[in-house]
Design a protein around this motif. Structure first.
Motif, mmCIF file in Angstrom:
data_model
loop_
_atom_site.group_PDB
_atom_site.id
_atom_site.type_symbol
_atom_site.label_atom_id
_atom_site.label_comp_id
_atom_site.label_asym_id
_atom_site.label_seq_id
_atom_site.Cartn_x
_atom_site.Cartn_y
_atom_site.Cartn_z
ATOM 1 N N GLY A 231 12.533 19.867 56.262
ATOM 2 C CA GLY A 231 12.878 18.863 57.263
ATOM 3 C C GLY A 231 11.697 17.983 57.625
ATOM 4 N N TRP A 232 10.521 18.581 57.771
ATOM 5 C CA TRP A 232 9.316 17.809 58.060
ATOM 6 C C TRP A 232 8.823 17.081 56.819
ATOM 7 C CZ3 TRP A 232 6.911 15.378 61.598
ATOM 8 C CH2 TRP A 232 5.575 15.029 61.460
ATOM 9 N N TRP B 231 10.642 15.694 54.551
ATOM 10 C CA TRP B 231 11.409 14.453 54.401
ATOM 11 C C TRP B 231 10.748 13.318 55.168
ATOM 12 C CZ3 TRP B 231 16.539 17.316 55.901
ATOM 13 C CH2 TRP B 231 16.921 18.132 54.822
ATOM 14 N N TYR C 254 14.239 18.476 61.118
ATOM 15 C CA TYR C 254 14.245 17.019 60.935
ATOM 16 C C TYR C 254 14.689 16.311 62.218
ATOM 17 C CZ TYR C 254 15.698 12.538 58.815
ATOM 18 O OH TYR C 254 15.863 11.209 58.510
ATOM 19 N N SER D 225 13.131 7.904 55.461
ATOM 20 C CA SER D 225 13.279 9.350 55.291
ATOM 21 C C SER D 225 14.665 9.744 54.805
ATOM 22 C CB SER D 225 12.971 10.065 56.613
ATOM 23 O OG SER D 225 13.948 9.754 57.599
ATOM 24 N N ALA E 234 15.598 12.927 51.847
ATOM 25 C CA ALA E 234 16.559 13.955 52.244
ATOM 26 C C ALA E 234 17.683 14.073 51.220
ATOM 27 C CB ALA E 234 17.131 13.637 53.622
#
Length: 257
Positions: A11-12, A14, A194, A240, A244
């Motif tokens: 999540g980070w 991305w 995210y 982003s 993803a």
């Protein structure tokens, strides 16, 4: 379509990969952030119809963002005339428009479902005569807002990957929604990271604005000074989206947009 299952740290990642795309060609994405901000402002100037048109257009705008990030990620220059290229194919455009109407229908249904159980309390707060009790009204609409927020998480999962699946892979709308939901469920923890990360970023920008006004700066001046920062943050958000998608489904899309 087989969706990969990613670790929580994805999540980070991305966001970091999106920042890398922005660094490669910042001006095109800054321009896109400016244009989308203008469209959002224009939509809110037209009561109801403007918001409905904006919701319907979201899959189109998302797909244009994805295609732009794809060009940049591949090392191609993103020129002005290239923004509309993804929509020039009639079949792709029609699929995305249908997806937009489905998104609008889901949002309207979510709003109806979340509001209906609280309708009596809202009507009591509004009252039939006299001034409206703003405090009572705020308390009455709290329930619908929370309920819609929870429903919107499900709606977002349905439509998150759908523009890319419909636009690039050209699969059926129902299948795109299903694959998107499954992909989001399989990667619910990365998406939680995210979402929380972006929430923290937007909260930090808001707190910066509050700090500037608390220090005596005029509110209008603070908003003007924060406008470039808001545009950059929005551009990073749009950038982003592509990492993803690629990390979950891979670069197995057709070579032509």
């Amino acid at each position: 379509m087989q969706a990969a299952i990613l670790p929580v740290r994805a999540g980070w990642q991305w966001i970091q990969d999106g920042a890398g795309i922005f660094k490669r060609q910042p001006m095109p994405m800054f321009f896109w952030s400016l244009m989308t901000g203008f469209l959002i402002t224009l939509a809110y100037m037209i009561p109801l119809l403007g918001q409905m048109a904006l919701i319907t257009a979201m899959p189109l705008l998302t797909f244009m963002s994805l295609c732009a990030c794809r060009h940049i990620s591949d090392g191609d220059p993103m020129l002005i005339h290239m923004w509309l290229e993804p929509l020039r194919k009639p079949d792709v455009r029609k699929r995305l428009v249908r997806l937009g109407f489905a998104y609008l229908a889901c949002c309207l249904a979510g709003g109806f479902v979340s509001t209906l159980p609280f309708m009596s309390s809202i009507m009591n707060a509004v009252g039939s005569s006299g001034p409206i009790d703003e405090l009572a009204l705020m308390q009455a609409v709290r329930g619908p807002f929370i309920t819609f927020g929870l429903l919107y998480v499900l709606i977002s999962a349905l439509f998150w990957h759908a523009p890319a699946l419909v636009g690039w892979h050209r699969i059926k709308l129902s299948q795109a929604l299903f694959f998107s939901m499954v992909a989001c469920w399989r990667n619910k923890w990365p998406f939680l990271v995210y979402g929380l990360s972006w929430g923290a970023v937007f909260l930090a920008v808001q707190l910066l604005g509050n700090l500037m006004t608390d220090m005596g700066m005029d509110t209008s001046l603070a908003q003007i000074l924060l406008t470039p920062l808001n545009l950059i943050v929005a551009a990073l958000l749009y950038c982003s989206f592509y990492p993803a998608y690629v990390s979950v489904f891979g670069k197995n899309y057709p070579s032509a947009t």
